[in-house]
Design a protein around this motif. Structure first.
Motif: not given
Length: 292
Positions: A102-115
């Motif tokens: 999951d650390y490939v994402f910033s974590g700043a968005r709302n909701g679930e991260y899609q591929e």
């Protein structure tokens, strides 16, 4: 099916080996002392000897905070090691299954991260893992990159074990409550990877690429800790639960920034492989396994 497992002494690696052997699958399991994945020559030698048709890379540099000052080694293992394994797998016609984060994402968005969401790592660990993903995509067409989050289990160091240890040592704990994700049992990750490997091996029509796999329901670290301590008291692992205080990330500074949102959508892996999200609450039913 002939499966080569790298990083066999890690949290997921040990579960993989246990599950593969239980299924009588021909397995060669190598830890970091037996195979240096940063050496293309060493990898080629193992591939030529064993001739796997599935390679599962559970080896990684995972010291998130240490990576900030040890970036050379993090990239050597997470990017270059992944690339060398992908190249070698491609050369022998094997599929590569690789664990990412999951650390490939910033974590700043709302909701679930899609591929399909655009990665934006905030630290060296995440950046090195993303570099590994890209290297695999360039080097081996038949690849599955499995991003996961908040991994815990019987083996290695993880949040559950830390909580159980601190629960014995302290009567009160401060736990971060503004980071959210899906805790993921290492045994479930191993099972998911083996299911995917079996699909590939039976020549099913497999869509290669990136998949997300983590636990449901999503919780904060504070919520997760609460569940752990409730389970520990119920199972007589702890005599009583410590008093928990919810704090913010700012109140618990770390060298590396943690994603505030690590919620990974698990719809794609369910659709393509019929694999359900990790049941982390069920995995907490056997906490005595974690106490060694």
């Amino acid at each position: 099916m002939r499966v080569l497992v790298t990083g066999s002494q890690g949290q997921v690696g040990q579960c993989l080996v246990k599950n593969l052997l239980a299924k009588n699958i021909t397995t060669r399991a190598l830890d970091r002392t037996q195979l240096d994945i940063t050496s293309p020559q060493a990898i080629t030698q193992v591939m030529d000897e064993f001739k796997p048709n599935i390679v599962i890379n559970a080896a990684a540099y995972t010291a998130v905070d240490k990576a900030e000052t040890d970036s050379e080694l993090a990239y050597l293992i997470n990017r270059d090691g992944a690339k060398y394994l992908a190249q070698a797998a491609s050369e022998v016609g094997a599929a590569l299954l690789h664990i990412s984060t999951d650390y490939v994402f910033s974590g700043a968005r709302n909701g679930e991260y899609q591929e399909t969401d655009i990665p934006a790592p905030q630290g060296v660990y995440g950046a090195s893992k993303l570099a590994g993903e890209l290297a695999i995509q360039e080097s081996c067409a038949r690849h599955i990159i499995l991003r996961t989050a908040w991994v815990f289990g019987e083996y290695g160091n993880n949040f559950v074990k830390t909580m159980l240890r601190l629960g014995v040592e302290r009567s009160a704990l401060n736990i971060v409550a503004d980071q959210w994700g899906g805790p993921t049992y290492a045994g479930d990750i191993a099972s998911a990877l083996i299911n995917i490997a079996e699909s590939i091996n039976t020549n099913e029509s497999v869509e290669f690429g990136i998949y997300h796999f983590s636990g449901l329901p999503y919780v904060s670290w504070f919520d997760f800790a609460s569940h752990i301590f409730d389970a520990a008291v119920d199972q007589n692992v702890l005599a009583q639960r410590p008093e928990l205080t919810a704090i913010t990330s700012e109140m618990y500074p770390t060298p590396a920034i943690r994603p505030a949102n690590s919620k990974l959508s698990v719809q794609k892996i369910k659709k393509h492989f019929d694999i359900d999200a990790s049941n982390w609450q069920q995995a907490l039913n056997y906490l005595n396994k974690y106490c060694h």
